[in-house]
Design an enzyme around this catalytic site. Structure first.
Site, PDB file in Angstrom:
ATOM      1  N   HIS A  65       0.834  -1.194   0.000  1.00  0.00           N
ATOM      2  CA  HIS A  65       0.000   0.000   0.000  1.00  0.00           C
ATOM      3  C   HIS A  65       0.874   1.251   0.000  1.00  0.00           C
ATOM      4  CE1 HIS A  65      -3.784  -2.025   0.384  1.00  0.00           C
ATOM      5  NE2 HIS A  65      -3.393  -2.677   1.463  1.00  0.00           N
ATOM      6  N   CYS A 121       0.459   2.572  -4.963  1.00  0.00           N
ATOM      7  CA  CYS A 121      -0.211   3.820  -5.316  1.00  0.00           C
ATOM      8  C   CYS A 121       0.651   5.019  -4.901  1.00  0.00           C
ATOM      9  CB  CYS A 121      -1.566   3.910  -4.626  1.00  0.00           C
ATOM     10  SG  CYS A 121      -2.704   2.576  -5.041  1.00  0.00           S
TER      11      CYS A 121
END
Length: 272
Positions: A65, A121
């Site tokens: 993440h 991301c």
């Protein structure tokens, strides 16, 4: 993400990195020191580069993440630091690009190479490297004013056109000034090169991959990075950036980025 680490381990082993030189942190290694907690991640990043000396070569892969948090020291153009999320981030906090830059870029001496791949991301500047490359091989921001010249040739010089050019000129002046500031803040002596899965304001996707009749989920960037090299082991950095982007552009909006700590020759063959 666990699948991605297996792919990258094989990639490194094919390039003569031995098991004793490879460390993998994944959240399925419950109860061990290889859980990707904040403490364990930072400890192993320090291990990676602690004895760095000239002609050493390092590789770092992160699949997980990624996000953004408010920038408090004023070094970010958009006002946000990029970050990665340790397993225990709710208790111990995230790891910001400022921390990663200090540990992995500024700490390295001249003559050391670190190749990094961030498949997450908001990863465009995950290591805060100042030199960002376009698909043409040029550094973004460093020659923006010169690139405006062609618009002045045989232009339509009515009042509106002149007004638009003036606005663009002012914008490019600001971009060049910000580029110079970032170089002053973030340039380093070591050769650090990073491939990221997307721009800072984008997310990174998953991809379904079938190998040997078996299907698995992987990060799109990890898939494209390894596939590009597997299919063309000898290609320039520019060719590789474009190859990775081509592999993803038909199905994904994310646009992989290539950045470095020092100016590099994009026609040079990819190496680690």
């Amino acid at each position: 993400c666990v699948n991605d680490t297996a792919i990258m381990k094989g990639f490194l082993q094919d390039r003569e990195f031995t098991d004793d030189k490879i460390r993998i942190l994944t959240d399925d290694q419950v109860g061990t020191r290889w859980m990707p907690t904040r403490e364990n991640i930072l400890h192993n990043l320090q291990w990676l580069v602690r004895d760095a000396k000239k002609n050493d070569s390092y590789f770092l892969h992160y699949s997980g993440h990624g996000g953004q948090v408010e920038d408090f020291d004023g070094d970010e153009t958009a006002g946000f630091d990029n970050c990665i999320f340790p397993l225990d981030h709710k208790e111990t906090g995230v790891i910001t690009d400022d921390e990663l830059h200090t540990l992995l870029v500024k700490a390295l001496p001249p003559g050391v190479r670190l190749t990094a791949v961030f498949d997450c991301c908001h990863s465009g500047s995950a290591l805060d490297l100042p030199y960002l490359y376009a698909s043409t091989g040029y550094i973004r921001g460093s020659s923006a004013l010169a690139n405006l010249g062609h618009e002045l040739v045989e232009g339509n010089f009515d009042a509106e056109a002149i007004k638009e050019l003036q606005a663009k000129w002012q914008k490019l002046q600001a971009e060049e000034k910000e580029f110079a500031r970032q170089v002053n803040l973030k340039a380093a002596d070591a050769d650090v090169i990073m491939f990221s899965g997307c721009k800072d304001d984008q997310t990174s996707a998953d991809v379904k991959v079938t190998r040997g009749g078996k299907s698995s989920s992987n990060g799109a960037m990890t898939y494209a990075f390894t596939k590009s090299i597997r299919e063309n082991p000898e290609q320039s950095y520019q060719e590789m950036l474009n190859s990775i982007r081509d592999l993803l552009k038909e199905k994904y909006k994310q646009k992989p980025q290539l950045s470095s700590s020092r100016p590099m020759n994009m026609q040079e063959l990819f190496h680690m």
